[in-house]
Design a protein around this motif. Structure first.
Motif, PDB file in Angstrom:
ATOM      1  N   LYS A 264       7.282  -5.038  10.727  1.00  0.00           N
ATOM      2  CA  LYS A 264       8.140  -5.220  11.907  1.00  0.00           C
ATOM      3  C   LYS A 264       9.164  -4.102  12.003  1.00  0.00           C
ATOM      4  CE  LYS A 264       8.615  -9.594  14.011  1.00  0.00           C
ATOM      5  NZ  LYS A 264       7.532 -10.427  13.494  1.00  0.00           N
ATOM      6  N   HIS A 265       9.554  -3.583  10.833  1.00  0.00           N
ATOM      7  CA  HIS A 265      10.611  -2.570  10.805  1.00  0.00           C
ATOM      8  C   HIS A 265      10.079  -1.165  10.541  1.00  0.00           C
ATOM      9  CE1 HIS A 265      13.108  -6.140  10.427  1.00  0.00           C
ATOM     10  NE2 HIS A 265      12.415  -6.482   9.369  1.00  0.00           N
ATOM     11  N   ALA A 266       8.760  -1.047  10.290  1.00  0.00           N
ATOM     12  CA  ALA A 266       8.224   0.262   9.903  1.00  0.00           C
ATOM     13  C   ALA A 266       7.333   0.837  10.996  1.00  0.00           C
ATOM     14  CB  ALA A 266       7.423   0.121   8.609  1.00  0.00           C
ATOM     15  N   MET A 267       7.186   2.158  10.953  1.00  0.00           N
ATOM     16  CA  MET A 267       6.269   2.822  11.885  1.00  0.00           C
ATOM     17  C   MET A 267       4.982   3.170  11.150  1.00  0.00           C
ATOM     18  SD  MET A 267       8.946   5.579  13.324  1.00  0.00           S
ATOM     19  CE  MET A 267       7.650   6.583  14.024  1.00  0.00           C
ATOM     20  N   VAL A 268       3.930   3.432  11.906  1.00  0.00           N
ATOM     21  CA  VAL A 268       2.660   3.822  11.284  1.00  0.00           C
ATOM     22  C   VAL A 268       2.352   5.267  11.678  1.00  0.00           C
ATOM     23  CG1 VAL A 268       0.196   3.301  11.060  1.00  0.00           C
ATOM     24  CG2 VAL A 268       1.830   1.451  11.474  1.00  0.00           C
ATOM     25  N   ALA A 269       1.964   6.070  10.687  1.00  0.00           N
ATOM     26  CA  ALA A 269       1.516   7.437  10.976  1.00  0.00           C
ATOM     27  C   ALA A 269       0.035   7.523  10.638  1.00  0.00           C
ATOM     28  CB  ALA A 269       2.296   8.439  10.136  1.00  0.00           C
ATOM     29  N   GLU A 270      -0.672   8.410  11.351  1.00  0.00           N
ATOM     30  CA  GLU A 270      -2.110   8.518  11.122  1.00  0.00           C
ATOM     31  C   GLU A 270      -2.440   9.047   9.746  1.00  0.00           C
ATOM     32  OE1 GLU A 270      -4.321  10.835  13.986  1.00  0.00           O
ATOM     33  OE2 GLU A 270      -4.059   9.180  15.410  1.00  0.00           O
ATOM     34  N   ASP A 271      -1.663  10.065   9.325  1.00  0.00           N
ATOM     35  CA  ASP A 271      -1.933  10.631   8.006  1.00  0.00           C
ATOM     36  C   ASP A 271      -0.627  11.094   7.369  1.00  0.00           C
ATOM     37  OD1 ASP A 271      -1.349  13.237   9.038  1.00  0.00           O
ATOM     38  OD2 ASP A 271      -3.373  13.278   9.884  1.00  0.00           O
ATOM     39  N   LEU A 272      -0.729  11.462   6.095  1.00  0.00           N
ATOM     40  CA  LEU A 272       0.475  11.814   5.339  1.00  0.00           C
ATOM     41  C   LEU A 272       1.146  13.075   5.887  1.00  0.00           C
ATOM     42  CD1 LEU A 272       2.385  11.421   2.916  1.00  0.00           C
ATOM     43  CD2 LEU A 272       0.756  12.695   1.525  1.00  0.00           C
ATOM     44  N   LYS A 273       0.320  14.023   6.291  1.00  0.00           N
ATOM     45  CA  LYS A 273       0.878  15.288   6.786  1.00  0.00           C
ATOM     46  C   LYS A 273       1.773  15.019   8.004  1.00  0.00           C
ATOM     47  CE  LYS A 273      -0.727  19.859   8.190  1.00  0.00           C
ATOM     48  NZ  LYS A 273      -0.787  19.786   9.654  1.00  0.00           N
TER      49      LYS A 273
ATOM     50  N   VAL B  24       4.762   4.203   7.395  1.00  0.00           N
ATOM     51  CA  VAL B  24       3.618   3.811   6.570  1.00  0.00           C
ATOM     52  C   VAL B  24       2.408   4.630   7.008  1.00  0.00           C
ATOM     53  CG1 VAL B  24       2.042   1.891   6.037  1.00  0.00           C
ATOM     54  CG2 VAL B  24       4.513   1.489   6.175  1.00  0.00           C
ATOM     55  N   VAL B  25       1.695   5.171   6.039  1.00  0.00           N
ATOM     56  CA  VAL B  25       0.538   6.010   6.368  1.00  0.00           C
ATOM     57  C   VAL B  25      -0.722   5.146   6.506  1.00  0.00           C
ATOM     58  CG1 VAL B  25      -0.933   7.903   5.579  1.00  0.00           C
ATOM     59  CG2 VAL B  25       1.554   8.015   5.218  1.00  0.00           C
ATOM     60  N   GLY B  26      -1.330   5.212   7.664  1.00  0.00           N
ATOM     61  CA  GLY B  26      -2.625   4.552   7.882  1.00  0.00           C
ATOM     62  C   GLY B  26      -2.506   3.121   8.380  1.00  0.00           C
ATOM     63  N   GLN B  27      -3.248   2.838   9.436  1.00  0.00           N
ATOM     64  CA  GLN B  27      -3.239   1.495  10.013  1.00  0.00           C
ATOM     65  C   GLN B  27      -3.781   0.456   9.033  1.00  0.00           C
ATOM     66  OE1 GLN B  27      -1.747   0.709  12.955  1.00  0.00           O
ATOM     67  NE2 GLN B  27      -2.122  -1.401  12.297  1.00  0.00           N
ATOM     68  N   GLU B  28      -4.737   0.870   8.190  1.00  0.00           N
ATOM     69  CA  GLU B  28      -5.323  -0.094   7.229  1.00  0.00           C
ATOM     70  C   GLU B  28      -4.242  -0.612   6.290  1.00  0.00           C
ATOM     71  OE1 GLU B  28      -6.449   2.991   7.689  1.00  0.00           O
ATOM     72  OE2 GLU B  28      -8.624   2.951   8.034  1.00  0.00           O
ATOM     73  N   GLN B  29      -3.350   0.288   5.880  1.00  0.00           N
ATOM     74  CA  GLN B  29      -2.289  -0.120   4.966  1.00  0.00           C
ATOM     75  C   GLN B  29      -1.314  -1.065   5.683  1.00  0.00           C
ATOM     76  OE1 GLN B  29      -0.449   1.800   1.164  1.00  0.00           O
ATOM     77  NE2 GLN B  29      -0.135   3.124   2.912  1.00  0.00           N
TER      78      GLN B  29
ATOM     79  N   ASP C 287      -2.081  -3.032   8.160  1.00  0.00           N
ATOM     80  CA  ASP C 287      -2.782  -4.323   8.298  1.00  0.00           C
ATOM     81  C   ASP C 287      -2.756  -5.098   6.987  1.00  0.00           C
ATOM     82  OD1 ASP C 287      -3.335  -3.583  10.870  1.00  0.00           O
ATOM     83  OD2 ASP C 287      -5.418  -2.981  10.477  1.00  0.00           O
ATOM     84  N   HIS C 288      -2.913  -4.370   5.901  1.00  0.00           N
ATOM     85  CA  HIS C 288      -2.904  -5.000   4.575  1.00  0.00           C
ATOM     86  C   HIS C 288      -1.546  -5.692   4.334  1.00  0.00           C
ATOM     87  CE1 HIS C 288      -4.127  -5.503   0.416  1.00  0.00           C
ATOM     88  NE2 HIS C 288      -2.985  -4.966   0.020  1.00  0.00           N
ATOM     89  N   PHE C 289      -0.470  -5.032   4.714  1.00  0.00           N
ATOM     90  CA  PHE C 289       0.863  -5.641   4.540  1.00  0.00           C
ATOM     91  C   PHE C 289       1.031  -6.853   5.452  1.00  0.00           C
ATOM     92  CE2 PHE C 289       3.837  -3.625   1.589  1.00  0.00           C
ATOM     93  CZ  PHE C 289       2.984  -2.679   1.045  1.00  0.00           C
ATOM     94  N   ASN C 290       0.471  -6.762   6.646  1.00  0.00           N
ATOM     95  CA  ASN C 290       0.614  -7.887   7.588  1.00  0.00           C
ATOM     96  C   ASN C 290      -0.088  -9.149   7.108  1.00  0.00           C
ATOM     97  OD1 ASN C 290       2.314  -6.822   9.501  1.00  0.00           O
ATOM     98  ND2 ASN C 290       0.657  -5.795  10.594  1.00  0.00           N
ATOM     99  N   MET C 291      -1.048  -8.989   6.194  1.00  0.00           N
ATOM    100  CA  MET C 291      -1.774 -10.163   5.688  1.00  0.00           C
ATOM    101  C   MET C 291      -1.212 -10.639   4.346  1.00  0.00           C
ATOM    102  SD  MET C 291      -4.053 -11.506   7.605  1.00  0.00           S
ATOM    103  CE  MET C 291      -5.320 -12.310   6.610  1.00  0.00           C
ATOM    104  N   ASP C 292      -0.084 -10.095   3.927  1.00  0.00           N
ATOM    105  CA  ASP C 292       0.498 -10.534   2.661  1.00  0.00           C
ATOM    106  C   ASP C 292       1.594 -11.563   2.951  1.00  0.00           C
ATOM    107  OD1 ASP C 292       1.539 -10.850   0.143  1.00  0.00           O
ATOM    108  OD2 ASP C 292       2.614  -8.934   0.132  1.00  0.00           O
ATOM    109  N   PRO C 293       1.452 -12.791   2.433  1.00  0.00           N
ATOM    110  CA  PRO C 293       2.468 -13.817   2.714  1.00  0.00           C
ATOM    111  C   PRO C 293       3.887 -13.407   2.280  1.00  0.00           C
ATOM    112  CG  PRO C 293       0.601 -14.769   1.504  1.00  0.00           C
ATOM    113  CD  PRO C 293       0.368 -13.292   1.574  1.00  0.00           C
ATOM    114  N   GLN C 294       3.983 -12.400   1.408  1.00  0.00           N
ATOM    115  CA  GLN C 294       5.306 -11.965   0.958  1.00  0.00           C
ATOM    116  C   GLN C 294       5.871 -10.834   1.815  1.00  0.00           C
ATOM    117  OE1 GLN C 294       5.524 -11.479  -3.386  1.00  0.00           O
ATOM    118  NE2 GLN C 294       3.540 -12.454  -3.544  1.00  0.00           N
ATOM    119  N   ASN C 295       5.066 -10.316   2.730  1.00  0.00           N
ATOM    120  CA  ASN C 295       5.499  -9.145   3.504  1.00  0.00           C
ATOM    121  C   ASN C 295       5.220  -9.273   4.987  1.00  0.00           C
ATOM    122  OD1 ASN C 295       6.646  -6.971   1.754  1.00  0.00           O
ATOM    123  ND2 ASN C 295       4.797  -7.466   0.584  1.00  0.00           N
TER     124      ASN C 295
END
Ligand code: SF4
Ligand code: SF4
Lengths: 473, 206
Positions: free
Chosen positions: A402-411, A382-387, A389-397
Motif C-alpha cells: 500500500k505504501h510502496a511503488m513497483v519498478a520493472e527492474d533494479l536498474k 519494490v522490484v518486480g510485480q511478482e515480488q 504480489d508475493h507480499f500481497n499474499m502474506d498475512p503479515q504484510n
C-alpha cells in the motif's frame, strides 16, 4: 577501489520469490565497490570462517570447545534435545551453523554413548523456515530422521518462573537434557539491546506465543529481556539444561565456537564481543548522513544484512541502540505500536525512523515478518510485480505494498532512487562476507569516518555500555 | 481491521485427521468431520496457521476473488467507554496491538464492549491475531480482563494458554535482584504509562 563482493545467491523458499525472478544483483550495478570491514576497523578479530578449509574449521573448533564441557550428566539411556533456531542458518550461508549442530551430536554420542539425540529447531514468524533448512543441510539424515522444526503455535508446556507462569514449546523440552546451540551474532539489537543475548531463545525461538507476546507487549522495551532469563532460571529448565555451544560471530565472520555449562559466563563473554565489534559498525552506520538502502538477501525485510548489521538496525541507527538510557530505538515493535492514527508517535520523545535513509530499493527480500512500518515511513521501491504480489499474499504484510511503488527492474529502480533523492551514496544489504558492498562515494565516506568512530567507541561508548549491563571487563 | 484475501482449502486425500489445524486455528474455523478437516469458509480469516502447521501438507491457501473486510465499528460505541477500557488495561486507545493487521487497542475494546467474550471471537471480528498469529495474544487477554471477562482456552486446543506477567506486576524483590543487569523495569513502567495516558490523535467517533 575494490570490486564488489559476490553476495549469497537467492534461495528457493516458500517465503521468497523464485530465485529465477531475481534478475540482477545490486552489487553488479555500475558504480558499486566494496570495503573490507578490517579496513574500516583493523581491530576486528581474526576469523576462522570464511576460510579455505571451509566448514572443517567449524567442526574442529566445535570439538575443541566441547572438550572443556562437562557431559557426565548424560547417560547412555537418556535422551537429548539439541535446540537450534532459524537465525543461525542465515549466517554466512548457513553451513557453519549446520556443521556445529552436526558436530555437537557426534561429540555427545561419542563421549556419553547416548543414542537418542534429536534436533529441535525453533523459528521466528515463518513457521516452516527451519524445516527448509533441515532438508537443505542434510540435518534430517544426520539426526537419523529425528530433526524437526517447531513453531510457537505448537503444543505448549507451562513453566513456573519467579514472575509467574510462562509457556514453552512442549517438543523443545521433551527430552531428559537440552543443549542450547546458538550464535552470538547480534541481529535484533533493537529488541534485545545486547542484554542477555545468549539467553534470548528461551523466551523466543523455544517459547510459545504467550511468552513472545509477553516480551513484545507486556514488559516494555528494556524489561522485555527479562522474559528469557525468567524461563531459563526456572527449576524446570535448570533441571534439563546440560550446556550451551555458540558460534561466536563478529561482523567480519565467525571468530570461534564457545561452549560452556554456565550460560551466564558465556553470556558475559559474548556481551563484550557484541558491544565491542558490532558497536563500532552500528555507530559508523549512525554517522551516514544520507543514502539509499538496497535490500538484496534471502531473509525478511528487517533481517537483510550489511556488515553484519540488519536493515532494522539501520532504520534505528540515528539512535544509539546500545545505550540503555534511551528507552525506545527508532524501530522496535514498542516504537511501532506507539504511532497514533495520524502516523505520528504518541509522544514527542519517541524517535522517528533514521532520516538518513532517503529511499529503500527492495530488490530481493522475503515475507514472513510484519514489515509495513518500513514502507510506510521510508519511501520504498519494490522490484518486480511478482515480488509485490508475493507480499500481497502474506498475512503479515497485507499493507506493505500500500505504501510502496513497483519498478520493472533494479536498474530502473536505482535510477529513480538516485534522481529523486539526489544522493549518490548507496548501501547494499546483501550479506557480503567480510566486507560491505556500497557505492563509491559511500565507501569513501565510511573510510574517512571509521577511525574517529573506533576511538569514540573504545574510549566513551563501550565503557558506558558495559556498565549499563553490569559486565565488568 | 483486516482485508481477508485468501482462504484455507483442505485436500481431503492428503488429510490424515491429526487435528493439528483444528488446534491452531485462532478463530475456530476448522472442525473434523469423518476424521477429515473441514474449513468453514465464512469463519476463515486467511491467517495460514493451519497451512503452516499441517504435518501432511494437506492445506493450501487460495486467493479470494473478492477480498472481504472485517472490522469492528468503533464509532458504534461510546468512545469514553472505549478509552476507559483501554487505559484500564494500560494501553493507549490508538496503540497498535496487532502489527500485521494494524489493529489498534480501541477496535479490540469496541469489540469487547459490543459483546465479544473470547480471543477467538475478537480475532473473528477484528482480524487481530490472524497475521503472524504470535505477538498479540497478551493485549487481547489484558483487554478482556480489564472488562472483567475471564475466557477459557478452547478445550483440547493450542490456541492459547493464559495471560502472563506485565511489567507493573514484576515483584519488587525480582527488580532488586537484577537491578544491575540492564532490565530497567521501573523506567519502562514510566514510558508505558506515559504512552497509555497520552492524548489520542483522532477520535473514532468524531
Ligand atoms: S493438520 Fe493436516 S492432516 Fe491434520 S487434520 Fe488438519 S488438514 Fe488433516
Ligand atoms: S483462520 Fe487461519 S487457521 Fe483458521 S482455517 Fe483460516 S487460514 Fe486456517
Amino acid at each position: 577501489m575494490r570490486p564488489p563482493i559476490t553476495p549469497l545467491a537467492p534461495r528457493p523458499s516458500q517465503y521468497g520469490i523464485d530465485p529465477s525472478l531475481v534478475k540482477t544483483r545490486a552489487s553488479d550495478l555500475p558504480g558499486m565497490t566494496s570495503v573490507m570491514l578490517r579496513e574500516l576497523f583493523p581491530d576486528l578479530p581474526e576469523v576462522i570462517f570464511p576460510c579455505e578449509e571451509g566448514v572443517a574449521a567449524i567442526r574442529k573448533a566445535t570439538e575443541e570447545s566441547l572438550e572443556n564441557v562437562d557431559m557426565s550428566m548424560i547417560k547412555p539411556e537418556h535422551s537429548v534435545n539439541i535446540l537450534a533456531a532459524h537465525h543461525g542458518f542465515t549466517l554466512l550461508g548457513g553451513e557453519p551453523y549446520a556443521e556445529m549442530l552436526k558436530t555437537i551430536k557426534d561429540v555427545i554420542e561419542a563421549r556419553t554413548g547416548c543414542k537418542s539425540i534429536r534436533l529441535r529447531a525453533g523459528v521466528g514468524l515463518r513457521f516452516r523456515e527451519t524445516e527448509e533448512y533441515i532438508k537443505r543441510y542434510g540435518l534430517d539424515q544426520h539426526f537419523n530422521g529425528k530433526a524437526i522444526g517447531v513453531a510457537p503455535v505448537d503444543q505448549g508446556i507451562a513453566i513456573e518462573t519467579e514472575v509467574g507462569t510462562l509457556y514453552g514449546i512442549k517438543k523443545i523440552y521433551d527430552a531428559d537434557w537440552v543443549v542450547h546451540a546458538h550464535n552470538s551474532d547480534v541481529r535484533e539489537v533493537h529488541f534485545h539491546r545486547q542484554v542477555d543475548r545468549a539467553v534470548k531463545p528461551f523466551g523466543m525461538a523455544y517459547a510459545r506465543i504467550e511468552t513472545r507476546s509477553t516480551y513484545h507487549q507486556n514488559l516494555g522495551p528494556r524489561a522485555a529481556n527479562f522474559t528469557a532469563r525468567a524461563i531459563f532460571d526456572s527449576p524446570f529448565v535448570q533441571s534439563k539444561f546440560a550446556f550451551a555451544s555458540f558460534l561466536t560471530v563478529a561482523p567480519n565472520g565467525i571468530i570461534n565456537v564457545d561452549a560452556d555449562n554456565d550460560l551466564y559466563a558465556l553470556n558475559d563473554r559474548i556481551t563484550q564481543s557484541g558491544l565491542r565489534y558490532y558497536g563500532k559498525i552500528m555507530t559508523l552506520f549512525g554517522e551516514i548522513d544520507e543514502c539509499i538502502a538496497v535490500l538484496d538477501f534471502p531473509c525478511p525485510v528487517v533481517y537483510v544484512f550489511a556488515a553484519g548489521v540488519i536493515y532494522a538496525n539501520f532504520a534505528g541507527a540515528n539512535t544509539d541502540l546500545y545505550d540503555l538510557d534511551t528507552a525506545l530505538p527508532a524501530y522496535t515493535w514498542y516504537t511501532e505500536a506507539f504511532y497514533g492514527k495520524r502516523g505520528k508517535p504518541l509522544l514527542d520523545e519517541i524517535p522517528r525512523v533514521n532520516p538518513a535513509i532517503k529511499m529503500c530499493v527492495h530488490n530481493y527480500a522475503w515475507t514472513g515478518y510484519p514489515s509495513a512500518f518500513f514502507s510506510e515511513h521510508i519511501p520504498t521501491v519494490v522490484v518486480g510485480q511478482e515480488q509485490a504480489d508475493h507480499f500481497n499474499m502474506d498475512p503479515q504484510n497485507l499493507t506493505y505494498m500500500k505504501h510502496a511503488m513497483v519498478a520493472e527492474d533494479l536498474k530502473a529502480a536505482m535510477e529513480f532512487a538516485y534522481k529523486v533523492t539526489g544522493t549518490n551514496k548507496a548501501v547494499i544489504f546483501d550479506g557480503a562476507m567480510g566486507g560491505i558492498n556500497v557505492s563509491k562515494p559511500l565507501a569513501e565516506f565510511l573510510l574517512k569516518k571509521a577511525p574517529e568512530v573506533s576511538k569514540r567507541v573504545d574510549e566513551e561508548l563501550l565503557p558506558k555500555w558495559l556498565r549499563q549491563r553490569g559486565v565488568i571487563l | 481491521m483486516k482485508v481477508i484475501n485468501q482462504l484455507a482449502v483442505v485436500d481431503a486425500e492428503k488429510c490424515r485427521g491429526c487435528k493439528t489445524c483444528e488446534r491452531v486455528c485462532p478463530v475456530l474455523a476448522i472442525k473434523m468431520e469423518n476424521r477429515k478437516a473441514v474449513v468453514d469458509n465464512e469463519r476463515c480469516r486467511g491467517c495460514a496457521n493451519c497451512e503452516q502447521r499441517c504435518p501432511d501438507y494437506a492445506i493450501k491457501m487460495v486467493k479470494l476473488e473478492q477480498p472481504v473486510l472485517v472490522k469492528v465499528d468503533v464509532s458504534a460505541v461510546d468512545y469514553a467507554l472505549v478509552e476507559d477500557l483501554c487505559r484500564k488495561a494500560k494501553f493507549n486507545p490508538e496503540q497498535l496491538i496487532c502489527y500485521c493487521t494494524a489493529t489498534r487497542a480501541e477496535e479490540v475494546a469496541a469489540a469487547i464492549l459490543q459483546g465479544a467474550r473470547s480471543p477467538e471471537e475478537i480475532s473473528f471480528l477484528t482480524g487481530v491475531r490472524t497475521g503472524c498469529k504470535v505477538e498479540c495474544i497478551q493485549p487481547i487477554l489484558r483487554l478482556l480482563e480489564a472488562a472483567g471477562i475471564k475466557p477459557e482456552p478452547p478445550k483440547g486446543g493450542w490456541q492459547w494458554y493464559g495471560r502472563t506477567v506485565t511489567v507493573w506486576e514484576i515483584p519488587e524483590e525480582v527488580k532488586k535482584k537484577y537491578a544491575s543487569r540492564g532490565f530497567y523495569f521501573d523506567e519502562d513502567i514510566k514510558i508505558l504509562d506515559r504512552v497509555a495516558n497520552a492524548p489520542v490523535q483522532e477520535r473514532s467517533d468524531s
